[in-house]
Design a protein around this motif. Structure first.
Motif, PDB file in Angstrom:
ATOM      1  N   ASN A  98       0.829  -1.197   0.000  1.00  0.00           N
ATOM      2  CA  ASN A  98       0.000   0.000   0.000  1.00  0.00           C
ATOM      3  C   ASN A  98       0.865   1.249   0.000  1.00  0.00           C
ATOM      4  OD1 ASN A  98       0.205   1.267   2.887  1.00  0.00           O
ATOM      5  ND2 ASN A  98      -0.001  -0.953   3.230  1.00  0.00           N
ATOM      6  N   ALA A  99       0.273   2.366  -0.381  1.00  0.00           N
ATOM      7  CA  ALA A  99       0.952   3.657  -0.351  1.00  0.00           C
ATOM      8  C   ALA A  99      -0.101   4.746  -0.246  1.00  0.00           C
ATOM      9  CB  ALA A  99       1.808   3.859  -1.599  1.00  0.00           C
ATOM     10  N   GLY A 132       3.699   0.746   2.891  1.00  0.00           N
ATOM     11  CA  GLY A 132       4.118  -0.469   3.567  1.00  0.00           C
ATOM     12  C   GLY A 132       3.485  -1.707   2.968  1.00  0.00           C
ATOM     13  N   ALA A 133       3.328  -2.735   3.800  1.00  0.00           N
ATOM     14  CA  ALA A 133       2.807  -4.026   3.352  1.00  0.00           C
ATOM     15  C   ALA A 133       1.823  -4.548   4.377  1.00  0.00           C
ATOM     16  CB  ALA A 133       3.942  -5.022   3.145  1.00  0.00           C
ATOM     17  N   GLN A 134       0.915  -5.421   3.932  1.00  0.00           N
ATOM     18  CA  GLN A 134      -0.096  -5.982   4.813  1.00  0.00           C
ATOM     19  C   GLN A 134      -0.283  -7.479   4.553  1.00  0.00           C
ATOM     20  OE1 GLN A 134      -1.009  -3.362   2.713  1.00  0.00           O
ATOM     21  NE2 GLN A 134      -2.206  -4.361   1.110  1.00  0.00           N
ATOM     22  N   ALA A 156      -8.017  -4.573  -5.198  1.00  0.00           N
ATOM     23  CA  ALA A 156      -7.487  -3.243  -4.900  1.00  0.00           C
ATOM     24  C   ALA A 156      -8.386  -2.578  -3.869  1.00  0.00           C
ATOM     25  CB  ALA A 156      -7.408  -2.401  -6.167  1.00  0.00           C
ATOM     26  N   LYS A 157      -7.791  -1.771  -2.990  1.00  0.00           N
ATOM     27  CA  LYS A 157      -8.568  -1.138  -1.928  1.00  0.00           C
ATOM     28  C   LYS A 157      -8.140   0.309  -1.727  1.00  0.00           C
ATOM     29  CE  LYS A 157      -5.569  -2.291   1.992  1.00  0.00           C
ATOM     30  NZ  LYS A 157      -5.511  -2.904   3.351  1.00  0.00           N
ATOM     31  N   VAL A 158      -9.044   1.087  -1.151  1.00  0.00           N
ATOM     32  CA  VAL A 158      -8.772   2.445  -0.676  1.00  0.00           C
ATOM     33  C   VAL A 158      -9.346   2.530   0.735  1.00  0.00           C
ATOM     34  CG1 VAL A 158      -9.168   4.893  -0.997  1.00  0.00           C
ATOM     35  CG2 VAL A 158      -8.868   3.426  -2.993  1.00  0.00           C
ATOM     36  N   GLY A 186      -4.219   0.333  -1.758  1.00  0.00           N
ATOM     37  CA  GLY A 186      -3.477  -0.917  -1.641  1.00  0.00           C
ATOM     38  C   GLY A 186      -3.834  -1.912  -2.721  1.00  0.00           C
ATOM     39  N   LEU A 187      -2.926  -2.832  -2.951  1.00  0.00           N
ATOM     40  CA  LEU A 187      -3.123  -3.919  -3.914  1.00  0.00           C
ATOM     41  C   LEU A 187      -2.845  -5.230  -3.194  1.00  0.00           C
ATOM     42  CD1 LEU A 187      -3.765  -4.272  -6.978  1.00  0.00           C
ATOM     43  CD2 LEU A 187      -1.296  -4.448  -7.344  1.00  0.00           C
TER      44      LEU A 187
END
Length: 218
Positions: free
Chosen positions: A48-49, A82-84, A175-177, A210-211
């Motif tokens: 994500n960013a 970062g990352a999730q 994909a998310k926001v 994020g993806l």
């Protein structure tokens, strides 16, 4: 007479056999494999960013001896990424899940001291993380959810809440926001003999995209 009867029976048998051979085949049709229905159930990983900004309410500074205000602060913002890692479980239209992430955050709440210029108050965190529950409603490949849990940075701990939307482009790629509000407990900063007039919690907001890659669950 007997020969004529036998000849007639043989002729009729051959005719029936030939007619049966010309009938269309009654074989069972080939079975088609059912197309799997999309489900949000499964583990996923992603990146994500986005953008984050300080929302601290500790901008008023006072001299602890005189009680006179001698400076103020400013809310800074910057890049967050970062990352999730997480897991979802779908029950009808409802989706429950858990997610943890680790983030780099270019944030810093800088404080202006009269006559001393601008210095860092020591409350900015270059890295922070969250571990949250997610609960949402799915409309096929579209998911709207709320989220909340614990947040941490360095030796500080706190809480976070937020909401987001997510869409599955394929059975594996989504994909998310989402937006988060993060509140981390902090100690009073008394460097240079100066104290905060209010609490010294580190509070900030985050909006990020994020993806995710979702591992198949069937």
């Amino acid at each position: 007479m007997k020969k004529i009867l036998l000849s007639t029976v043989a002729f009729v048998g051959l005719t029936v056999s030939a007619a049966a051979a010309d009938l269309p085949s009654r074989a069972a049709p080939a079975m088609m494999a059912p197309v799997p229905v999309f489900t949000w159930t499964g583990f996923y990983v992603g990146v994500n960013a986005g953008y984050g900004w300080n929302a601290n309410d500790n901008n008023d500074l006072v001299d602890p001896i005189t009680g006179i205000a001698i400076g103020g602060g400013g809310d800074d913002g910057g890049f967050v990424g970062g990352a999730q890692l997480g897991y979802n479980y779908q029950m009808g239209m409802f989706v429950l899940g858990a997610e943890t992430d680790i983030q780099y955050a270019d944030l810093g709440n800088r404080i202006r001291f009269e006559g001393l210029g601008v210095i860092d108050n020591g409350s900015d965190n270059e890295f922070f993380g969250t571990t949250r529950l997610r609960a949402g409603v799915a409309f096929d490949r579209f998911l709207a959810y709320a989220t909340g849990g614990v947040a941490y940075a360095d030796s500080n701990f706190g809480w976070t809440v937020g909401a987001g939307v997510e869409y599955a482009f394929t059975n594996n790629l989504t994909a998310k926001v989402e937006g988060l509000y993060v509140n981390l407990d902090g100690d009073d900063d008394r460097n240079f003999g100066i104290a905060f007039a209010g609490n010294n919690n580190n509070e900030f907001g985050v909006v990020r995209a994020g993806l995710n890659y979702k591992f198949s669950s069937y």
